[in-house]
Design a protein around this motif. Structure first.
Motif, mmCIF file in Angstrom:
data_model
loop_
_atom_site.group_PDB
_atom_site.id
_atom_site.type_symbol
_atom_site.label_atom_id
_atom_site.label_comp_id
_atom_site.label_asym_id
_atom_site.label_seq_id
_atom_site.Cartn_x
_atom_site.Cartn_y
_atom_site.Cartn_z
ATOM 1 N N ILE A 58 82.081 -12.667 -63.521
ATOM 2 C CA ILE A 58 80.778 -11.316 -64.552
ATOM 3 C C ILE A 58 79.758 -12.049 -65.815
ATOM 4 C CG2 ILE A 58 81.006 -10.113 -66.287
ATOM 5 C CD1 ILE A 58 83.343 -8.213 -65.548
ATOM 6 N N VAL A 59 78.641 -11.878 -65.323
ATOM 7 C CA VAL A 59 77.729 -12.677 -66.184
ATOM 8 C C VAL A 59 77.269 -12.223 -67.356
ATOM 9 C CG1 VAL A 59 76.007 -10.906 -65.336
ATOM 10 C CG2 VAL A 59 75.446 -13.309 -66.046
ATOM 11 N N ASP A 60 77.710 -13.123 -68.912
ATOM 12 C CA ASP A 60 77.173 -12.535 -70.078
ATOM 13 C C ASP A 60 75.939 -11.949 -69.974
ATOM 14 O OD1 ASP A 60 76.240 -13.097 -72.712
ATOM 15 O OD2 ASP A 60 78.124 -13.719 -73.308
ATOM 16 N N SER A 61 76.133 -10.599 -70.375
ATOM 17 C CA SER A 61 74.397 -9.972 -70.662
ATOM 18 C C SER A 61 73.910 -10.986 -71.645
ATOM 19 C CB SER A 61 75.273 -7.836 -71.706
ATOM 20 O OG SER A 61 75.202 -8.916 -73.022
ATOM 21 N N LYS A 62 73.979 -11.476 -72.611
ATOM 22 C CA LYS A 62 72.792 -11.744 -73.086
ATOM 23 C C LYS A 62 72.088 -13.213 -72.351
ATOM 24 C CE LYS A 62 76.017 -14.451 -75.690
ATOM 25 N NZ LYS A 62 77.347 -13.446 -75.726
ATOM 26 N N VAL A 63 72.606 -13.581 -71.020
ATOM 27 C CA VAL A 63 71.757 -14.237 -69.909
ATOM 28 C C VAL A 63 71.541 -13.929 -68.594
ATOM 29 C CG1 VAL A 63 72.730 -15.918 -67.914
ATOM 30 C CG2 VAL A 63 74.545 -15.927 -69.834
ATOM 31 N N TYR A 64 72.141 -12.730 -68.702
ATOM 32 C CA TYR A 64 71.030 -11.643 -68.027
ATOM 33 C C TYR A 64 69.851 -10.837 -68.381
ATOM 34 C CZ TYR A 64 70.086 -9.385 -63.152
ATOM 35 O OH TYR A 64 70.204 -9.305 -61.804
ATOM 36 N N ILE A 65 69.561 -10.502 -69.313
ATOM 37 C CA ILE A 65 68.722 -10.209 -70.255
ATOM 38 C C ILE A 65 67.222 -10.856 -70.547
ATOM 39 C CG2 ILE A 65 67.993 -8.929 -72.404
ATOM 40 C CD1 ILE A 65 70.767 -7.457 -72.936
ATOM 41 N N TYR A 66 68.170 -12.702 -70.581
ATOM 42 C CA TYR A 66 67.161 -13.611 -70.743
ATOM 43 C C TYR A 66 65.978 -13.594 -69.373
ATOM 44 C CZ TYR A 66 66.020 -17.979 -71.629
ATOM 45 O OH TYR A 66 64.776 -19.655 -72.257
ATOM 46 N N ALA A 67 67.109 -13.933 -68.162
ATOM 47 C CA ALA A 67 67.440 -13.770 -66.756
ATOM 48 C C ALA A 67 66.036 -12.396 -67.032
ATOM 49 C CB ALA A 67 68.249 -13.634 -65.790
ATOM 50 N N GLN A 111 66.280 -15.226 -62.998
ATOM 51 C CA GLN A 111 67.601 -13.829 -62.431
ATOM 52 C C GLN A 111 67.875 -13.879 -60.870
ATOM 53 O OE1 GLN A 111 65.143 -10.629 -62.945
ATOM 54 N NE2 GLN A 111 66.652 -9.386 -62.860
ATOM 55 N N GLN A 112 67.227 -14.823 -59.522
ATOM 56 C CA GLN A 112 67.961 -14.355 -58.185
ATOM 57 C C GLN A 112 68.220 -15.236 -58.240
ATOM 58 O OE1 GLN A 112 64.035 -14.942 -59.364
ATOM 59 N NE2 GLN A 112 62.552 -15.353 -58.168
ATOM 60 N N LYS A 113 68.500 -15.957 -59.048
ATOM 61 C CA LYS A 113 69.824 -17.951 -58.429
ATOM 62 C C LYS A 113 71.294 -16.760 -59.208
ATOM 63 C CE LYS A 113 68.145 -21.336 -56.742
ATOM 64 N NZ LYS A 113 68.583 -20.927 -55.120
ATOM 65 N N ILE A 114 71.166 -15.727 -60.111
ATOM 66 C CA ILE A 114 72.368 -15.790 -60.373
ATOM 67 C C ILE A 114 72.695 -14.366 -59.609
ATOM 68 C CG2 ILE A 114 73.130 -13.519 -62.522
ATOM 69 C CD1 ILE A 114 71.720 -15.460 -64.151
ATOM 70 N N ASP A 115 72.047 -14.059 -59.281
ATOM 71 C CA ASP A 115 72.081 -12.470 -58.351
ATOM 72 C C ASP A 115 72.767 -13.059 -57.271
ATOM 73 O OD1 ASP A 115 71.165 -10.993 -60.188
ATOM 74 O OD2 ASP A 115 69.488 -10.898 -58.746
ATOM 75 N N VAL A 148 83.397 -16.335 -66.072
ATOM 76 C CA VAL A 148 81.960 -15.602 -66.670
ATOM 77 C C VAL A 148 81.069 -17.060 -66.568
ATOM 78 C CG1 VAL A 148 81.045 -14.630 -68.735
ATOM 79 C CG2 VAL A 148 83.746 -13.450 -68.169
ATOM 80 N N LEU A 149 79.702 -16.537 -66.530
ATOM 81 C CA LEU A 149 78.942 -17.060 -66.706
ATOM 82 C C LEU A 149 77.882 -16.988 -67.458
ATOM 83 C CD1 LEU A 149 77.022 -19.059 -64.900
ATOM 84 C CD2 LEU A 149 75.965 -17.104 -64.412
ATOM 85 N N GLU A 150 78.042 -18.059 -68.648
ATOM 86 C CA GLU A 150 77.261 -17.945 -69.703
ATOM 87 C C GLU A 150 76.416 -18.896 -70.262
ATOM 88 O OE1 GLU A 150 81.269 -17.699 -72.863
ATOM 89 O OE2 GLU A 150 82.166 -17.903 -70.829
ATOM 90 N N PHE A 151 76.233 -18.578 -71.071
ATOM 91 C CA PHE A 151 74.966 -20.058 -71.601
ATOM 92 C C PHE A 151 76.307 -20.439 -71.962
ATOM 93 C CE2 PHE A 151 71.605 -16.491 -73.206
ATOM 94 C CZ PHE A 151 70.482 -17.731 -71.926
ATOM 95 N N PRO A 152 76.046 -22.039 -72.964
ATOM 96 C CA PRO A 152 77.748 -22.697 -73.501
ATOM 97 C C PRO A 152 77.441 -22.724 -75.011
ATOM 98 C CG PRO A 152 76.080 -24.821 -72.419
ATOM 99 C CD PRO A 152 75.224 -23.042 -72.218
#
Ligand SMILES: Nc1nc(=O)[nH]c2c1ncn2[C@H]1C[C@H](O)[C@@H](COP(=O)(O)OP(=O)(O)O)O1
Length: 213
Positions: free
Chosen positions: A186-195, A173-177, A88-92
Motif C-alpha cells: 500500500i502506498v501512503d496517501s502523502k506520497v501518491y498525492i505528491y506524485a 508516479q509511473q514507478k510507484i504504479d 507500505v511505501l512511504e516517505f522516511p
C-alpha cells in the motif's frame, strides 16, 4: 416568508475523557459543542508520545538525492506496518524527540532509516494526518542530499527491516504504479498525492503549451 434563523455557535471541545491507554496510543471520548449549539461526543485516538514543547507528533521527509550524471531521485522506504498487515511505501518518517526541532528530527530519521546525510531546504506548517480519527500531526521536511559527497556514496542504514527505494522524480508516479502492480503493498496517501502533483506540475503544461492559465 423568511426562513427560520439558524443558530450558530463557535464549535469547541468541552471535555476529554480517557477510555483506554496503551504505551503508544490512547483512546478518548471527546465532548464538544457543534456549530448548532448541540453537545455531542466523538471517539478520538491520540499518540501518548507527543513531547511537551513540540507542535507536531512527527516528521515526514521528502528527500531528493542529487548526483552527477543521474536523475534526481526521491528516497523512499518500504516496511511492514502492523496496523495494515502488509508492506507500505512511504516517505522516511518518525516521531520528534524531546527538545528536538522538526528539522533536526528529519535529518536524524533520514540518517537512521536510509543512511543518507541531508540538508534541510524547506518545511511545511504543522499538518494533520487523519483528523476524523486522531489529533496526530506532522511537519513535512524537504531535504536535499548531495549524492556525490563521500558520506553519501555507500550509505549505511541503522534499521534492518526498512528497505530503501530510490525512484526518479521525473517518473515518480509511473514507478510507484509499477511497484503497486508487482507487489502486495500500500502506498501512503502523502506520497501518491505528491506524485500526482509532480506529474501535473511538470508534464501537463509541456503537453499543452498553447493553453493560458
Ligand atoms: N502505534 C505504535 N505502536 C507501537 O506498538 N509502537 C509504536 C507505535 N508508534 C511508534 N511506535 C514505536 C516503533 C519505534 O520503535 C518507535 C519510534 O518510531 P519512529 O521511527 O519514530 O516512527 P515510525 O516511522 O512511525 O516507526 O516507536
Amino acid at each position: 416568508m423568511s426562513s427560520p434563523k439558524k443558530v450558530t455557535t463557535e464549535p469547541h471541545v468541552t471535555k476529554e475523557e480517557l477510555i483506554a491507554s496503551g504505551s503508544w496510543v490512547k483512546l478518548e471520548k471527546t465532548t464538544y459543542v457543534d456549530p448548532s449549539g448541540s453537545t455531542r461526543t466523538w471517539e478520538t485516538a491520540k499518540r501518548t508520545t507527543r513531547v511537551a514543547n513540540s507542535a507536531a507528533d512527527g516528521v515526514g521527509i521528502i528527500a531528493l538525492l542529487k548526483r552527477t550524471l543521474h536523475k534526481d531521485c526521491v528516497v523512499m522506504v518500504k516496511q511492514f506496518r502492523p496496523p495494515l498487515g502488509c508492506n507500505v511505501l512511504e516517505f522516511p518518517a518518525g516521531l520528534i524527540d524531546e527538545n528536538e526541532s522538526a528539522e533536526a528530527a528529519a535529518l536524524r530519521e533520514l540518517k537512521e532509516e536510509t543512511g543518507y546525510k541531508g540538508e534541510v531546504v524547506g518545511i511545511t506548517p504543522v499538518t494533520c494526518l487523519d483528523p476524523g480519527l486522531s489529533n496526530c500531526t506532522t511537519q513535512i521536511v524537504m531535504v536535499h542530499i548531495n549524492g556525490d559527497d563521500c558520506a553519501n556514496i555507500n550509505p549505511t542504514q541503522q534499521l534492518e527491516f526498512v528497505e530503501v527505494v530510490l525512484l526518479p522524480l521525473d517518473e515518480f508516479q509511473q514507478k510507484i504504479d509499477v511497484l503497486l502492480q508487482k507487489e502486495k503493498i500500500i502506498v501512503d496517501s502523502k506520497v501518491y498525492i505528491y506524485a500526482m502533483g509532480m506529474s501535473q506540475a511538470f508534464f501537463k503544461p509541456r503537453e499543452l503549451p498553447v493553453l493560458k492559465q
